[in-house]
Design a protein around this motif. Structure first.
Motif, PDB file in Angstrom:
ATOM      1  N   THR A  56      80.140  12.171  78.993  1.00  0.00           N
ATOM      2  CA  THR A  56      79.652  10.827  78.721  1.00  0.00           C
ATOM      3  C   THR A  56      78.771  10.389  79.897  1.00  0.00           C
ATOM      4  O   THR A  56      79.156  10.577  81.052  1.00  0.00           O
ATOM      5  CB  THR A  56      80.827   9.843  78.569  1.00  0.00           C
ATOM      6  N   LEU A  57      77.617   9.843  79.574  1.00  0.00           N
ATOM      7  CA  LEU A  57      76.700   9.351  80.594  1.00  0.00           C
ATOM      8  C   LEU A  57      76.969   7.867  80.829  1.00  0.00           C
ATOM      9  O   LEU A  57      77.028   7.081  79.884  1.00  0.00           O
ATOM     10  CB  LEU A  57      75.248   9.536  80.131  1.00  0.00           C
ATOM     11  N   PHE A  58      77.148   7.506  82.090  1.00  0.00           N
ATOM     12  CA  PHE A  58      77.303   6.106  82.471  1.00  0.00           C
ATOM     13  C   PHE A  58      76.151   5.732  83.388  1.00  0.00           C
ATOM     14  O   PHE A  58      75.902   6.410  84.383  1.00  0.00           O
ATOM     15  CB  PHE A  58      78.637   5.873  83.195  1.00  0.00           C
ATOM     16  N   ARG A  59      75.460   4.659  83.033  1.00  0.00           N
ATOM     17  CA  ARG A  59      74.342   4.179  83.841  1.00  0.00           C
ATOM     18  C   ARG A  59      74.777   2.961  84.629  1.00  0.00           C
ATOM     19  O   ARG A  59      75.578   2.160  84.163  1.00  0.00           O
ATOM     20  CB  ARG A  59      73.162   3.795  82.945  1.00  0.00           C
ATOM     21  N   LYS A  60      74.223   2.853  85.826  1.00  0.00           N
ATOM     22  CA  LYS A  60      74.475   1.693  86.668  1.00  0.00           C
ATOM     23  C   LYS A  60      73.118   1.160  87.125  1.00  0.00           C
ATOM     24  O   LYS A  60      72.117   1.859  87.052  1.00  0.00           O
ATOM     25  CB  LYS A  60      75.320   2.102  87.873  1.00  0.00           C
ATOM     26  N   PHE A  77      73.405   6.813  88.078  1.00  0.00           N
ATOM     27  CA  PHE A  77      74.147   7.189  86.878  1.00  0.00           C
ATOM     28  C   PHE A  77      75.099   8.326  87.240  1.00  0.00           C
ATOM     29  O   PHE A  77      74.987   8.942  88.300  1.00  0.00           O
ATOM     30  CB  PHE A  77      73.193   7.613  85.744  1.00  0.00           C
ATOM     31  N   TYR A  78      76.038   8.582  86.349  1.00  0.00           N
ATOM     32  CA  TYR A  78      76.968   9.696  86.549  1.00  0.00           C
ATOM     33  C   TYR A  78      77.455  10.179  85.192  1.00  0.00           C
ATOM     34  O   TYR A  78      77.341   9.488  84.181  1.00  0.00           O
ATOM     35  CB  TYR A  78      78.135   9.313  87.465  1.00  0.00           C
ATOM     36  N   GLU A 113      78.615  12.972  90.016  1.00  0.00           N
ATOM     37  CA  GLU A 113      77.479  12.170  90.416  1.00  0.00           C
ATOM     38  C   GLU A 113      76.421  13.086  91.005  1.00  0.00           C
ATOM     39  O   GLU A 113      76.735  14.047  91.724  1.00  0.00           O
ATOM     40  CB  GLU A 113      77.946  11.191  91.490  1.00  0.00           C
ATOM     41  N   LYS A 114      75.152  12.785  90.721  1.00  0.00           N
ATOM     42  CA  LYS A 114      74.058  13.605  91.237  1.00  0.00           C
ATOM     43  C   LYS A 114      74.016  13.503  92.756  1.00  0.00           C
ATOM     44  O   LYS A 114      74.111  12.418  93.314  1.00  0.00           O
ATOM     45  CB  LYS A 114      72.738  13.166  90.625  1.00  0.00           C
TER      46      LYS A 114
END
Length: 112
Positions: free
Chosen positions: A86-90, A95-96, A110-111
């Protein structure tokens, strides 16, 4: 934040702040992922030295705001990469991905 293909490429490490300190530190010291332009996600074991333990082909899926990855399904893959993340954007270009491991539960990559 809008995530594009180029944003996805790179090395991902376990985020030390999203899970219990002891467990996240252990995961961080043992695993990392890499998303390459050849459309393979590679999972590495890091203890002692970095070595490849599994890889899976992926494609990009468009949702209204971002490009996220979808993994090819194969029951033989390592438990960390057995299912789609699942992609989560902040805000502010952050994002992570969360992978659900059958052995460890949620793993927050996390990248780097």
């Amino acid at each position: 934040m809008i995530v594009n293909e180029e944003d996805n490429y790179g090395v991902y490490k376990i985020d030390l702040e999203k899970f219990s300190q002891e467990q996240s530190k252990w995961q961080h010291d043992n695993y990392e992922l890499e998303l390459n332009r050849d459309h393979y996600l590679r999972l590495y074991k890091k203890k002692t030295e970095r070595h490849l333990i599994d890889s899976v082909k992926y494609e990009f899926v468009n949702d209204p705001y971002s490009k996220r990855i979808r993994l090819e399904k194969d029951s033989t893959h390592h438990h960390i990469i057995a299912d789609n993340p699942t992609l989560f954007r902040k805000p502010f270009n952050h994002f992570y991905y969360v992978f659900e491991s059958s052995k460890y539960g949620n793993m927050f990559f996390e990248k780097d």
